[in-house]
Write an enzyme that holds these catalytic residues in place. Sequence first.
Site, PDB file in Angstrom:
ATOM      1  N   GLU A 114      40.270  36.359  21.164  1.00 54.25           N
ATOM      2  CA  GLU A 114      40.990  36.229  19.885  1.00 54.25           C
ATOM      3  C   GLU A 114      40.043  35.702  18.792  1.00 54.25           C
ATOM      4  O   GLU A 114      40.078  36.144  17.637  1.00 54.25           O
ATOM      5  CB  GLU A 114      42.167  35.262  20.015  1.00 54.25           C
ATOM      6  CG  GLU A 114      43.200  35.618  21.092  1.00 54.25           C
ATOM      7  CD  GLU A 114      42.887  34.986  22.440  1.00 54.25           C
ATOM      8  OE1 GLU A 114      41.713  34.985  22.872  1.00 54.25           O
ATOM      9  OE2 GLU A 114      43.829  34.503  23.079  1.00 54.25           O
ATOM     10  N   ARG A 153      28.021  45.109  43.597  1.00 54.29           N
ATOM     11  CA  ARG A 153      27.340  43.821  43.809  1.00 54.29           C
ATOM     12  C   ARG A 153      27.173  43.093  42.475  1.00 54.29           C
ATOM     13  O   ARG A 153      27.433  41.902  42.359  1.00 54.29           O
ATOM     14  CB  ARG A 153      25.955  44.041  44.419  1.00 54.29           C
ATOM     15  CG  ARG A 153      25.969  44.501  45.852  1.00 54.29           C
ATOM     16  CD  ARG A 153      24.547  44.670  46.332  1.00 54.29           C
ATOM     17  NE  ARG A 153      24.476  45.046  47.753  1.00 54.29           N
ATOM     18  CZ  ARG A 153      23.333  45.261  48.387  1.00 54.29           C
ATOM     19  NH1 ARG A 153      22.170  45.154  47.751  1.00 54.29           N
ATOM     20  NH2 ARG A 153      23.339  45.599  49.654  1.00 54.29           N
ATOM     21  N   SER A 177      20.806  52.270  61.037  1.00 53.92           N
ATOM     22  CA  SER A 177      21.886  52.618  60.085  1.00 53.92           C
ATOM     23  C   SER A 177      21.375  53.089  58.735  1.00 53.92           C
ATOM     24  O   SER A 177      22.157  53.227  57.801  1.00 53.92           O
ATOM     25  CB  SER A 177      22.739  51.369  59.844  1.00 53.92           C
ATOM     26  OG  SER A 177      21.945  50.411  59.135  1.00 53.92           O
ATOM     27  N   GLU A 198      31.357  41.516  63.213  1.00 53.83           N
ATOM     28  CA  GLU A 198      31.887  40.205  63.632  1.00 53.83           C
ATOM     29  C   GLU A 198      32.382  39.404  62.432  1.00 53.83           C
ATOM     30  O   GLU A 198      33.444  38.801  62.459  1.00 53.83           O
ATOM     31  CB  GLU A 198      30.836  39.419  64.429  1.00 53.83           C
ATOM     32  CG  GLU A 198      30.525  40.049  65.788  1.00 53.83           C
ATOM     33  CD  GLU A 198      31.791  40.525  66.512  1.00 53.83           C
ATOM     34  OE1 GLU A 198      31.901  41.741  66.790  1.00 53.83           O
ATOM     35  OE2 GLU A 198      32.691  39.696  66.759  1.00 53.83           O
ATOM     36  N   HIS A 209      36.502  32.952  22.805  1.00 54.98           N
ATOM     37  CA  HIS A 209      37.531  33.768  23.456  1.00 54.98           C
ATOM     38  C   HIS A 209      37.725  35.063  22.650  1.00 54.98           C
ATOM     39  O   HIS A 209      37.320  35.151  21.483  1.00 54.98           O
ATOM     40  CB  HIS A 209      38.846  32.985  23.535  1.00 54.98           C
ATOM     41  CG  HIS A 209      38.788  31.891  24.560  1.00 54.98           C
ATOM     42  ND1 HIS A 209      39.884  31.137  24.901  1.00 54.98           N
ATOM     43  CD2 HIS A 209      37.761  31.408  25.305  1.00 54.98           C
ATOM     44  CE1 HIS A 209      39.543  30.240  25.813  1.00 54.98           C
ATOM     45  NE2 HIS A 209      38.250  30.392  26.080  1.00 54.98           N
TER      46      HIS A 209
END
EC number: 3.5.4.26
Length: 360
Positions: free
Chosen positions: A52, A184, A168, A293, A50
């Site tokens: 700390e 992503r 597109s 959709e 962690h």
Amino acid sequence: MQEEYYMNLALSLAKGAAYQTSPNPPVGAVVVKDGRVIGMGAHLKAGEAHAEVNALAQAGAEAEGADIYVTLEPCAHFGKTPPCANLVIEKGIRRVFIAAVDPNPLVGGKGIEKIRAAGIEVTTGICEKEAIALLTPFFHFIQTKRPYVTIKTAVTADGKTAAHTGHSRWITSDEAREDVHLLRSQHDAILTGIGTVLLDNPLLTSRLPHGGKHPIRVLLDTHLRVPVDFHIIQNKEAKTIIFCASDAQTKKQRQLEDEGVTVIRLSHMSIDKVLDELGKMGIMTLFVEAGAEINASFLDAGSFNKLIMYMAPKLIGGKSAPSSFGGLGGSTMDEALAIDFTSVEMIGPDLKIVAERRGM
Ligand SMILES: Nc1c(/N=C/[C@@H](O)[C@H](O)[C@H](O)COP(=O)(O)O)[nH]c(=O)[nH]c1=O
Ligand SMILES: [Zn+2]
């Protein structure tokens, strides 16, 4: 104030590793003695030390009598590593400054209690707002056991996601699309629908100049229509999970599983069921890059947290050209779902608009 100065340093450390700690929270810690930083660290990967622990290791014996600034209260439970609250006490830390308290009822406040019981002064709420903003996906995941969902959409200035022919590529610029690949890589999983796959045959990997983690690919494909030779199946750089209906062809399922794909059958295909399943797999953040959709089903279910819309400076027109959200939609404007714009910026020639669902 000086406390904010050190807490902002701890926050910047947390931000640096924010997208690689799932399903743990991003946390940063700084050890300071007589106005000098003697240790700093971040949590870099679930299962490893962690923040700390890393900061105190760097401080060494000098930690005795020093102050520690940490962006989330030190843990008190024996997880994959011993409790940080015990370590803070053992190292003889003089004062503890905390940004955000853990809202998890099992954990919240226990670390602080343990440290105060050892006679150490604890101050909470330093740069709390910034810390909570960074920890929101983690808190959402802990509280709902579901991923924090970001829907991404790319539209022309007249709100279309493709020409009426379905064409597109591309609407937005290279810079904006690189920004999408960064997003992503910052998510545990990316979700799309069979409509988008059949139209675009997408890879859905994060192709960045300096590398980056590929998200797990999640495909909603009720009848297992995805062609086995499509990129999302043949490309092995990332894992692919497909959700289908219970009556989908088992022969097709076996073909897909032979390609290493995980196929999950649902009694009924619902966004909430999918999110529950993904939550069970420890997926904390989900990036939805799908068509009208699928986006509409997230909207109808009210099951998304953030919306990122890229808008290109071009007009395509077309009354049947698709937009970001399909489905039946609301009948009157007061049925519209409220979101709050949190940022608007230019990325190359495009606008990047970020919004959050109100009250999530
Ligand atoms: N058409 C566009 C997008 N289109 C997004 C999806 O419809 C595409 O299938 C997906 O980006 C393809 O993923 P790939 O194969 O991994 O590159 N997304 C964007 O940001 N700008 C666009 O102009
Ligand atoms: Zn800890």
